[in-house]
Design a protein around this motif. Structure first.
Motif, PDB file in Angstrom:
ATOM      1  N   GLY A  15       0.792  -1.215   0.000  1.00  0.00           N
ATOM      2  CA  GLY A  15       0.000   0.000   0.000  1.00  0.00           C
ATOM      3  C   GLY A  15       0.830   1.273   0.000  1.00  0.00           C
ATOM      4  O   GLY A  15       0.454   2.263   0.639  1.00  0.00           O
ATOM      5  N   VAL A  16       1.957   1.251  -0.692  1.00  0.00           N
ATOM      6  CA  VAL A  16       2.828   2.429  -0.772  1.00  0.00           C
ATOM      7  C   VAL A  16       3.079   2.777  -2.237  1.00  0.00           C
ATOM      8  O   VAL A  16       2.878   1.959  -3.137  1.00  0.00           O
ATOM      9  N   GLY A  17       3.534   4.019  -2.466  1.00  0.00           N
ATOM     10  CA  GLY A  17       3.854   4.444  -3.815  1.00  0.00           C
ATOM     11  C   GLY A  17       5.247   3.995  -4.221  1.00  0.00           C
ATOM     12  O   GLY A  17       6.058   3.604  -3.372  1.00  0.00           O
ATOM     13  N   LYS A  18       5.544   4.088  -5.504  1.00  0.00           N
ATOM     14  CA  LYS A  18       6.845   3.648  -5.993  1.00  0.00           C
ATOM     15  C   LYS A  18       7.984   4.567  -5.564  1.00  0.00           C
ATOM     16  O   LYS A  18       9.151   4.202  -5.675  1.00  0.00           O
ATOM     17  N   ASP A  19       7.614   5.744  -5.052  1.00  0.00           N
ATOM     18  CA  ASP A  19       8.636   6.661  -4.550  1.00  0.00           C
ATOM     19  C   ASP A  19       8.771   6.583  -3.030  1.00  0.00           C
ATOM     20  O   ASP A  19       9.421   7.426  -2.405  1.00  0.00           O
ATOM     21  N   ALA A  20       8.163   5.566  -2.425  1.00  0.00           N
ATOM     22  CA  ALA A  20       8.174   5.436  -0.962  1.00  0.00           C
ATOM     23  C   ALA A  20       9.600   5.257  -0.449  1.00  0.00           C
ATOM     24  O   ALA A  20      10.405   4.535  -1.031  1.00  0.00           O
ATOM     25  N   GLY A  21       9.901   5.913   0.679  1.00  0.00           N
ATOM     26  CA  GLY A  21      11.211   5.797   1.294  1.00  0.00           C
ATOM     27  C   GLY A  21      11.292   4.593   2.210  1.00  0.00           C
ATOM     28  O   GLY A  21      10.307   3.880   2.442  1.00  0.00           O
ATOM     29  N   GLU A  22      12.483   4.370   2.759  1.00  0.00           N
ATOM     30  CA  GLU A  22      12.727   3.198   3.611  1.00  0.00           C
ATOM     31  C   GLU A  22      11.818   3.181   4.832  1.00  0.00           C
ATOM     32  O   GLU A  22      11.242   2.148   5.173  1.00  0.00           O
ATOM     33  N   ALA A  28       4.723   0.552   6.771  1.00  0.00           N
ATOM     34  CA  ALA A  28       3.614  -0.155   6.109  1.00  0.00           C
ATOM     35  C   ALA A  28       3.721  -1.655   6.352  1.00  0.00           C
ATOM     36  O   ALA A  28       2.717  -2.332   6.604  1.00  0.00           O
ATOM     37  N   TYR A  29       4.955  -2.184   6.304  1.00  0.00           N
ATOM     38  CA  TYR A  29       5.147  -3.620   6.528  1.00  0.00           C
ATOM     39  C   TYR A  29       4.744  -4.017   7.948  1.00  0.00           C
ATOM     40  O   TYR A  29       4.049  -5.017   8.157  1.00  0.00           O
ATOM     41  N   ARG A  30       5.180  -3.228   8.937  1.00  0.00           N
ATOM     42  CA  ARG A  30       4.854  -3.558  10.328  1.00  0.00           C
ATOM     43  C   ARG A  30       3.337  -3.564  10.542  1.00  0.00           C
ATOM     44  O   ARG A  30       2.802  -4.449  11.213  1.00  0.00           O
ATOM     45  N   GLN A  35      -1.462  -7.036  11.108  1.00  0.00           N
ATOM     46  CA  GLN A  35      -2.840  -7.302  10.691  1.00  0.00           C
ATOM     47  C   GLN A  35      -3.051  -8.752  10.271  1.00  0.00           C
ATOM     48  O   GLN A  35      -4.073  -9.361  10.592  1.00  0.00           O
ATOM     49  N   TYR A  36      -2.056  -9.321   9.550  1.00  0.00           N
ATOM     50  CA  TYR A  36      -2.229 -10.669   9.012  1.00  0.00           C
ATOM     51  C   TYR A  36      -1.439 -11.735   9.762  1.00  0.00           C
ATOM     52  O   TYR A  36      -1.349 -12.866   9.299  1.00  0.00           O
ATOM     53  N   HIS A  37      -0.854 -11.380  10.896  1.00  0.00           N
ATOM     54  CA  HIS A  37      -0.071 -12.367  11.659  1.00  0.00           C
ATOM     55  C   HIS A  37      -0.956 -13.556  12.009  1.00  0.00           C
ATOM     56  O   HIS A  37      -2.042 -13.392  12.577  1.00  0.00           O
ATOM     57  N   PRO A  38      -0.550 -14.774  11.659  1.00  0.00           N
ATOM     58  CA  PRO A  38      -1.397 -15.959  11.871  1.00  0.00           C
ATOM     59  C   PRO A  38      -1.788 -16.188  13.322  1.00  0.00           C
ATOM     60  O   PRO A  38      -2.783 -16.840  13.601  1.00  0.00           O
ATOM     61  N   TYR A  57       8.121  -7.035   1.334  1.00  0.00           N
ATOM     62  CA  TYR A  57       9.054  -6.242   2.154  1.00  0.00           C
ATOM     63  C   TYR A  57      10.494  -6.680   1.932  1.00  0.00           C
ATOM     64  O   TYR A  57      11.404  -5.841   1.870  1.00  0.00           O
ATOM     65  N   ASP A  58      10.733  -7.986   1.815  1.00  0.00           N
ATOM     66  CA  ASP A  58      12.093  -8.488   1.590  1.00  0.00           C
ATOM     67  C   ASP A  58      12.701  -7.881   0.333  1.00  0.00           C
ATOM     68  O   ASP A  58      13.905  -7.616   0.284  1.00  0.00           O
TER      69      ASP A  58
END
Length: 382
Positions: A15-22, A28-30, A35-38, A57-58
């Motif tokens: 859910g980020v743009g292609k210009d998203a920074g680190e 967003a990953y966290r 949200q989806y952690h089993p 994310y990797d």
């Protein structure tokens, strides 16, 4: 493995743009990992979505992988034409051999030592175990060199014989006359399957494979400060090597269970505590649970709901460095309920004579009760 055509764009996944920074990608990953952690999300597709988020994310968190992805998308540029080297019966080496009669990079020695495969193990730990570290023992299935034949695959007292077809090279040459001239194609020997040797009397333990499956117990030390998605490499704890080659490595991927009261952002800890109307208006000194102890926090008079206070050095130990992060405390003013007539009149006077509110929003009240319950657990050390 998901087919390339079915894979979603990694930027879309997070859910980020292609210009998203680190920092934006990590944040967003966290959020999506929680949200989806089993262990939290019991939906049937939660595991698949968690893996999709982790894969995205990797790639996007690694500058090299991200640059390659931006240029080529999901297609691996190292696979060659047609989606894989196998389309040409062995890759560019065989194509070179086919047209020029060999000499395209040398032949692989089928009897040379070969490194064992790497293994990956996913370990789920508690929130505070990630903060303070832990030492534990895990059991993993892996292949190891057979002790009976010492990896040769032959029955004790015998030894493998050189293949009579390929004379130990592990390769066969197929010669074809074409309009372009004489072409030579090298392929794995069909008699010895590319091994260069034939085992006539097989070891009864490994049945000629030279390796056996074992359950191996390994001691693992989780360092303080690890976070979701971290990898710990244990050198030499992977699959056993071939023909005397070294063992592969074991990579332990860390998953962290969410905490009821604390949330983590890098090395900082965040929490939310309730204040009564009187505490916020008049000021107070309250007790706050931290990761290790209870501390006093002074609330100035006139504090507004949503205000953050910082407890320096009460966060997570820095994984690669000294010191700790901070704890950030957000205060939420709880609306008073069940007031008597005298209290209501005082509030009317305080508000300038307006009508008293007709009760509290049920959702807000439920949220406040939830905060209290979480604080109780945090004080107990849950």
């Amino acid at each position: 493995m998901t087919e390339l055509a079915d894979k979603r764009d990694y930027y879309e996944v997070l859910g980020v743009g292609k210009d998203a920074g680190e920092d934006e990608i990590k944040k967003a990953y966290r959020k999506m990992a929680r949200q989806y952690h089993p262990d939290v999300n019991k939906a049937a597709d939660a595991e698949d979505k968690f893996k999709e988020v982790k894969e995205a994310y990797d790639v996007l968190s690694d500058d090299g992988k991200r640059a390659t992805y931006d240029r080529h998308g999901h297609v691996d540029p190292n696979q060659g034409f047609g989606g894989g080297a196998g389309d040409f019966g062995g890759g560019f080496g065989d194509i070179f051999d086919m047209f020029f009669g060999g000499g395209g990079g040398g032949r692989r020695d089928p009897n040379a030592p070969q490194r064992g495969n790497d293994l990956q193990y996913t370990m789920t730990i508690e929130f505070k175990e990630a903060v303070f570290g832990k030492e534990t023992e895990i059991t993993i299935p892996r292949t190891e060199t057979c002790d009976t034949c010492v990896g040769s695959g032959a029955k004790p007292g015998t030894k493998p014989e050189t293949c009579s077809v390929c004379r130990g090279t592990g390769q066969q040459e197929v010669v074809q006359n074409t309009p372009f001239g004489r072409m030579v194609n090298r392929r794995a020997c069909s008699n010895c399957n590319g091994a260069g040797k034939i085992v006539k009397e097989k070891c009864t333990t490994c049945h000629g494979a030279g390796k056996v499956k074992k359950q191996r117990k390994i001691n693992v030390k989780i360092p303080a400060g690890v976070d979701e998605g971290a990898q710990i490499r244990l050198s030499g704890e992977g699959e056993g090597g071939f023909r005397g080659g070294p063992s592969g490595d074991l990579y332990i991927v860390i998953r962290v269970k969410p905490h009821d009261f604390f949330e983590r952002e890098n090395d900082d800890i965040y929490c939310e505590v309730p204040l009564t109307f009187a505490q916020a208006a008049l000021g107070d000194e309250i007790e706050i649970p931290t990761l290790t102890e209870k501390v006093k926090l002074k609330i100035p008079a006139g504090t507004q709901t949503g205000t953050y206070f910082r407890l320096k050095g009460k966060g997570v130990p820095r994984l690669r460095g000294y010191g700790q992060g901070d704890q950030h405390v957000k205060v939420t003013v709880v609306t008073p309920t069940a007031l008597n007539e005298e209290q209501k009149e005082l509030l009317r006077q305080f508000s300038g004579g307006g009508a008293a509110g007709g009760g509290t929003d049920a959702g807000q009240q439920e949220h406040h009760e939830s905060i209290f319950e979480k604080m109780k657990k945090a004080f107990r050390g849950d």
